[in-house]
Enzyme design. Sequence first.
Site, mmCIF file in Angstrom:
data_model
loop_
_atom_site.group_PDB
_atom_site.id
_atom_site.type_symbol
_atom_site.label_atom_id
_atom_site.label_comp_id
_atom_site.label_asym_id
_atom_site.label_seq_id
_atom_site.Cartn_x
_atom_site.Cartn_y
_atom_site.Cartn_z
ATOM 1 N N SER A 252 0.792 -1.225 0.000
ATOM 2 C CA SER A 252 0.000 0.000 0.000
ATOM 3 C C SER A 252 0.824 1.274 0.000
ATOM 4 O O SER A 252 0.338 2.317 -0.435
ATOM 5 C CB SER A 252 -0.937 0.011 1.210
ATOM 6 O OG SER A 252 -0.204 -0.036 2.417
ATOM 7 N N HIS B 100 -5.286 -3.809 -2.467
ATOM 8 C CA HIS B 100 -4.977 -2.890 -3.561
ATOM 9 C C HIS B 100 -4.844 -3.600 -4.904
ATOM 10 O O HIS B 100 -4.432 -2.986 -5.887
ATOM 11 C CB HIS B 100 -3.701 -2.111 -3.244
ATOM 12 C CG HIS B 100 -3.828 -1.270 -2.015
ATOM 13 N ND1 HIS B 100 -4.355 0.004 -2.034
ATOM 14 C CD2 HIS B 100 -3.529 -1.537 -0.714
ATOM 15 C CE1 HIS B 100 -4.362 0.499 -0.801
ATOM 16 N NE2 HIS B 100 -3.874 -0.419 0.014
ATOM 17 N N LYS C 230 -11.884 0.159 -1.835
ATOM 18 C CA LYS C 230 -10.860 0.769 -2.688
ATOM 19 C C LYS C 230 -11.337 0.740 -4.136
ATOM 20 O O LYS C 230 -12.099 1.601 -4.544
ATOM 21 C CB LYS C 230 -9.528 0.079 -2.440
ATOM 22 C CG LYS C 230 -9.060 0.308 -0.988
ATOM 23 C CD LYS C 230 -7.756 -0.322 -0.675
ATOM 24 C CE LYS C 230 -7.263 0.089 0.716
ATOM 25 N NZ LYS C 230 -8.158 -0.367 1.821
#
Length: 397
Positions: free
Chosen positions: A180, A208, A243
């Site tokens: 990250s 992610h 995300k």
Amino acid sequence: MTLNEVLQQRLAERRQQNLYRELKTLDRAPGPRARVDGRELLVFSSNDYLGLASREEVIAAQKAGAECGAGATASHLVNGHLDIHHRLQQCIAEVTGREAALIFSSGYMANIGTICALLGRADNIVSDRLNHASLIDGARLSGANSLRFAHNDLAGLERQLQRATSRGGATLVAVDGVYSMDGDLAPLAEIATKCKQYNAWLMVDEAHGFGVMGSEAYPLAGSCALAGLSQEQAPVVMGTLGKAVGNAGAFIAGSRALINFLTQFARPYIYTTGMTPAVAAGALAAIELIRDEPQLQGRLRVNIAYFRRRALQLGLPLQASASAIQPLVLGCENNVMTVARELQERGFLVGAIRPPTVPLGTARLRITLSAAHRVEDIDELLGALQQILQDAGVLDK
């Protein structure tokens, strides 16, 4: 000293170290632009990689989901598991190529709950030193023998696997798929080979990676799919819905046995009120959009490539990241804060990341790209960065 006196002293120390964190207030979830503390800024700090947090279809789905109730009213195992939760879990299992999935209220809870359910004091956990805080805390709370290796160091991983094997008990290897703060990928194929050699289980945090990368068969599934790993090779996969999916919550995907086990033993799942129906409905709609509109991922890839090509032409100190996370490591906390403030004055919001989030001496600007950014947005940011860093003496004029 009173509690308040102790707290004020510790807060003063953090301010003196230039490590004090302050909230920014936005009027709504940012697209590429947002009003921050009353001023419009171009945002390069969001994890909304595909621009779905502001998509009308996703918001409409959340509004419709709220018709099922403002809240789930109880934990999933009592009466808080609704049909929309079931449908979301089925969809996640399908797009990740796993037998089943289990939703959690956050990625932090998913990681802690899973690690603590799988491991005890007789077991071992082997972790990359740059793992997310939730993996680190899960390792600590589990009570397992915790062994760490240098970032993406396969030789170091093998040494720790040998130590774990000699101690006995089960061994879990936990890594981020995409890191990250650095934006680089774990060498998952090689890690999976080591795990098989030492009979260890591999857990990958896809916070992610999920939604933005994958394989031809599973384009949303993340870095595990990109590395070609099957359910057997990567038996525990965590992904977030806050995300690339632009919503909230998280999931664990894996075998039916894993999901059944976590339903019985993952305490943050058992003892937490279920995900709100609106969030589940919004997440489901967003995943379906990503599946049906591959051009979203394509636009993000184009923006990443363009940013890196132009930034390298300008001589900016890029890290080796092919993901949407593009850090500029400046080292000194004071320099990072100065550059971030100057960028904000010029109309850009970029994250200034300092210890303890990153190691000492590696303070950085964490630039994140989105499919919603235009080429003109990226050019504006790079132009401002070049001028600010030249004025600061970091770049040659």
